[in-house]
Design a protein around this motif. Structure first.
Motif, PDB file in Angstrom:
ATOM      1  N   GLN A 128       0.831  -1.205   0.000  1.00  0.00           N
ATOM      2  CA  GLN A 128       0.000   0.000   0.000  1.00  0.00           C
ATOM      3  C   GLN A 128       0.864   1.253   0.000  1.00  0.00           C
ATOM      4  O   GLN A 128       0.582   2.217  -0.710  1.00  0.00           O
ATOM      5  CB  GLN A 128      -0.943  -0.009   1.199  1.00  0.00           C
ATOM      6  CG  GLN A 128      -2.037  -1.034   1.076  1.00  0.00           C
ATOM      7  CD  GLN A 128      -2.930  -1.105   2.312  1.00  0.00           C
ATOM      8  OE1 GLN A 128      -2.785  -0.314   3.245  1.00  0.00           O
ATOM      9  NE2 GLN A 128      -3.851  -2.044   2.317  1.00  0.00           N
ATOM     10  N   GLY A 129       1.958   1.237   0.772  1.00  0.00           N
ATOM     11  CA  GLY A 129       2.862   2.381   0.806  1.00  0.00           C
ATOM     12  C   GLY A 129       3.554   2.603  -0.519  1.00  0.00           C
ATOM     13  O   GLY A 129       3.714   3.738  -0.980  1.00  0.00           O
ATOM     14  N   LEU A 130       3.981   1.500  -1.154  1.00  0.00           N
ATOM     15  CA  LEU A 130       4.624   1.595  -2.465  1.00  0.00           C
ATOM     16  C   LEU A 130       3.670   2.173  -3.501  1.00  0.00           C
ATOM     17  O   LEU A 130       4.056   3.007  -4.330  1.00  0.00           O
ATOM     18  CB  LEU A 130       5.114   0.217  -2.918  1.00  0.00           C
ATOM     19  CG  LEU A 130       6.262  -0.399  -2.112  1.00  0.00           C
ATOM     20  CD1 LEU A 130       6.410  -1.877  -2.456  1.00  0.00           C
ATOM     21  CD2 LEU A 130       7.566   0.353  -2.340  1.00  0.00           C
ATOM     22  N   ALA A 131       2.404   1.729  -3.456  1.00  0.00           N
ATOM     23  CA  ALA A 131       1.396   2.243  -4.392  1.00  0.00           C
ATOM     24  C   ALA A 131       1.162   3.735  -4.155  1.00  0.00           C
ATOM     25  O   ALA A 131       1.116   4.520  -5.109  1.00  0.00           O
ATOM     26  CB  ALA A 131       0.099   1.456  -4.256  1.00  0.00           C
ATOM     27  N   ALA A 132       1.031   4.130  -2.902  1.00  0.00           N
ATOM     28  CA  ALA A 132       0.789   5.538  -2.579  1.00  0.00           C
ATOM     29  C   ALA A 132       1.955   6.417  -3.024  1.00  0.00           C
ATOM     30  O   ALA A 132       1.760   7.570  -3.416  1.00  0.00           O
ATOM     31  CB  ALA A 132       0.537   5.701  -1.084  1.00  0.00           C
ATOM     32  N   PRO A 160      -4.422   6.031  -3.781  1.00  0.00           N
ATOM     33  CA  PRO A 160      -4.626   7.065  -4.798  1.00  0.00           C
ATOM     34  C   PRO A 160      -5.263   6.470  -6.051  1.00  0.00           C
ATOM     35  O   PRO A 160      -5.171   5.267  -6.286  1.00  0.00           O
ATOM     36  CB  PRO A 160      -3.193   7.532  -5.094  1.00  0.00           C
ATOM     37  CG  PRO A 160      -2.342   6.337  -4.777  1.00  0.00           C
ATOM     38  CD  PRO A 160      -3.038   5.642  -3.643  1.00  0.00           C
ATOM     39  N   TYR A 161      -5.901   7.339  -6.828  1.00  0.00           N
ATOM     40  CA  TYR A 161      -6.463   6.900  -8.106  1.00  0.00           C
ATOM     41  C   TYR A 161      -5.339   6.315  -8.956  1.00  0.00           C
ATOM     42  O   TYR A 161      -4.283   6.921  -9.114  1.00  0.00           O
ATOM     43  CB  TYR A 161      -7.104   8.080  -8.835  1.00  0.00           C
ATOM     44  CG  TYR A 161      -7.542   7.738 -10.237  1.00  0.00           C
ATOM     45  CD1 TYR A 161      -8.758   7.084 -10.451  1.00  0.00           C
ATOM     46  CD2 TYR A 161      -6.744   8.033 -11.332  1.00  0.00           C
ATOM     47  CE1 TYR A 161      -9.163   6.752 -11.732  1.00  0.00           C
ATOM     48  CE2 TYR A 161      -7.143   7.707 -12.620  1.00  0.00           C
ATOM     49  CZ  TYR A 161      -8.347   7.066 -12.815  1.00  0.00           C
ATOM     50  OH  TYR A 161      -8.738   6.729 -14.085  1.00  0.00           O
ATOM     51  N   THR A 162      -5.555   5.112  -9.461  1.00  0.00           N
ATOM     52  CA  THR A 162      -4.551   4.440 -10.286  1.00  0.00           C
ATOM     53  C   THR A 162      -5.261   3.739 -11.427  1.00  0.00           C
ATOM     54  O   THR A 162      -6.213   2.995 -11.201  1.00  0.00           O
ATOM     55  CB  THR A 162      -3.766   3.398  -9.457  1.00  0.00           C
ATOM     56  OG1 THR A 162      -3.212   4.035  -8.316  1.00  0.00           O
ATOM     57  CG2 THR A 162      -2.671   2.754 -10.272  1.00  0.00           C
ATOM     58  N   ARG A 163      -4.775   3.958 -12.635  1.00  0.00           N
ATOM     59  CA  ARG A 163      -5.333   3.257 -13.785  1.00  0.00           C
ATOM     60  C   ARG A 163      -4.420   2.091 -14.107  1.00  0.00           C
ATOM     61  O   ARG A 163      -3.192   2.218 -14.108  1.00  0.00           O
ATOM     62  CB  ARG A 163      -5.446   4.194 -14.987  1.00  0.00           C
ATOM     63  CG  ARG A 163      -6.390   3.660 -16.049  1.00  0.00           C
ATOM     64  CD  ARG A 163      -6.793   4.719 -17.054  1.00  0.00           C
ATOM     65  NE  ARG A 163      -5.743   5.068 -17.989  1.00  0.00           N
ATOM     66  CZ  ARG A 163      -5.367   4.323 -19.026  1.00  0.00           C
ATOM     67  NH1 ARG A 163      -5.956   3.161 -19.250  1.00  0.00           N
ATOM     68  NH2 ARG A 163      -4.421   4.726 -19.840  1.00  0.00           N
ATOM     69  N   LEU A 164      -5.018   0.936 -14.374  1.00  0.00           N
ATOM     70  CA  LEU A 164      -4.280  -0.285 -14.656  1.00  0.00           C
ATOM     71  C   LEU A 164      -4.597  -0.764 -16.062  1.00  0.00           C
ATOM     72  O   LEU A 164      -5.729  -0.629 -16.531  1.00  0.00           O
ATOM     73  CB  LEU A 164      -4.642  -1.369 -13.635  1.00  0.00           C
ATOM     74  CG  LEU A 164      -4.466  -1.006 -12.163  1.00  0.00           C
ATOM     75  CD1 LEU A 164      -5.003  -2.121 -11.276  1.00  0.00           C
ATOM     76  CD2 LEU A 164      -3.011  -0.717 -11.855  1.00  0.00           C
TER      77      LEU A 164
END
Length: 185
Positions: A128-132, A160-164
């Protein structure tokens, strides 16, 4: 720049807690609750061969370090490769070729080095921290047809908003699905 991949066994409701063992009341749900189909795990062998380093949080390190080194046949590549633990408290890691990183800034610097993929197993808080921090490049997910309701989740409420971008997928006879997503930067 190295590619940072978060790889998880995940339930349909997003729980990644204790898939093989651990403290969750339904620990071991990957093997106890879903029939084993060998081809569903092909991506795990591929990850080992393609990874240049493994990154984990302290809790995952403490779970993996006593077990994986004794499983040389299954985890030979992981046991040999550099391993990094993001922790503010771990001081003297005993697992061969393991180094402690103190912050996500250190992870960002690691990504800038030469080498193969950096693979992240488990480590819900770290993922989660890496994604943020915008450090995740790809997700490898094996989605199990189970709802656990509670437990550690891969994606938290404050992500955060992330598009995959779906780049690989397959469904298996036991209901497990593989989904590989690149993070759209």
């Amino acid at each position: 720049m190295r590619t940072l991949i978060v790889t998880e066994f995940i339930t349909l409701d997003g729980v990644i807690d204790s898939p093989g063992s651990g403290s969750h009341p339904r620990a071991g749900w990957t093997f106890k609750d879903v029939p084993f189909v060998e081809e569903a795990y092909e991506i795990k062998g591929r990850e080992q061969l393609e990874a240049g380093a493994m990154l984990m949080g302290r809790v995952s390190y403490e779970e993996f370090a006593p077990v994986w080194p004794t499983m040389e046949e299954e985890f030979a590549e992981y046991n040999a490769m550099p391993k990094y633990v993001v922790s503010s408290t771990l001081t003297d890691p005993e697992w061969n070729n393991t180094q402690v990183l103190r912050s996500l800034d250190d992870v960002a610097k690691l990504k800038q080095t030469e080498g193969g993929n950096i693979i992240v197993h488990g480590s819900a808080t770290l993922a989660q921290g890496l994604a943020a921090a915008g450090l995740v490049d790809r997700y490898h997910l094996l989605v199990f047809p189970i709802l656990l309701g509670d437990g550690k989740r891969l994606f938290g409420g404050g992500d955060p908003y992330t598009r995959l971008d779906l780049v690989e997928h397959e469904a298996y006879s036991n209901g497990v699905t593989k989904a590989v997503f690149n993070v759209v930067q």
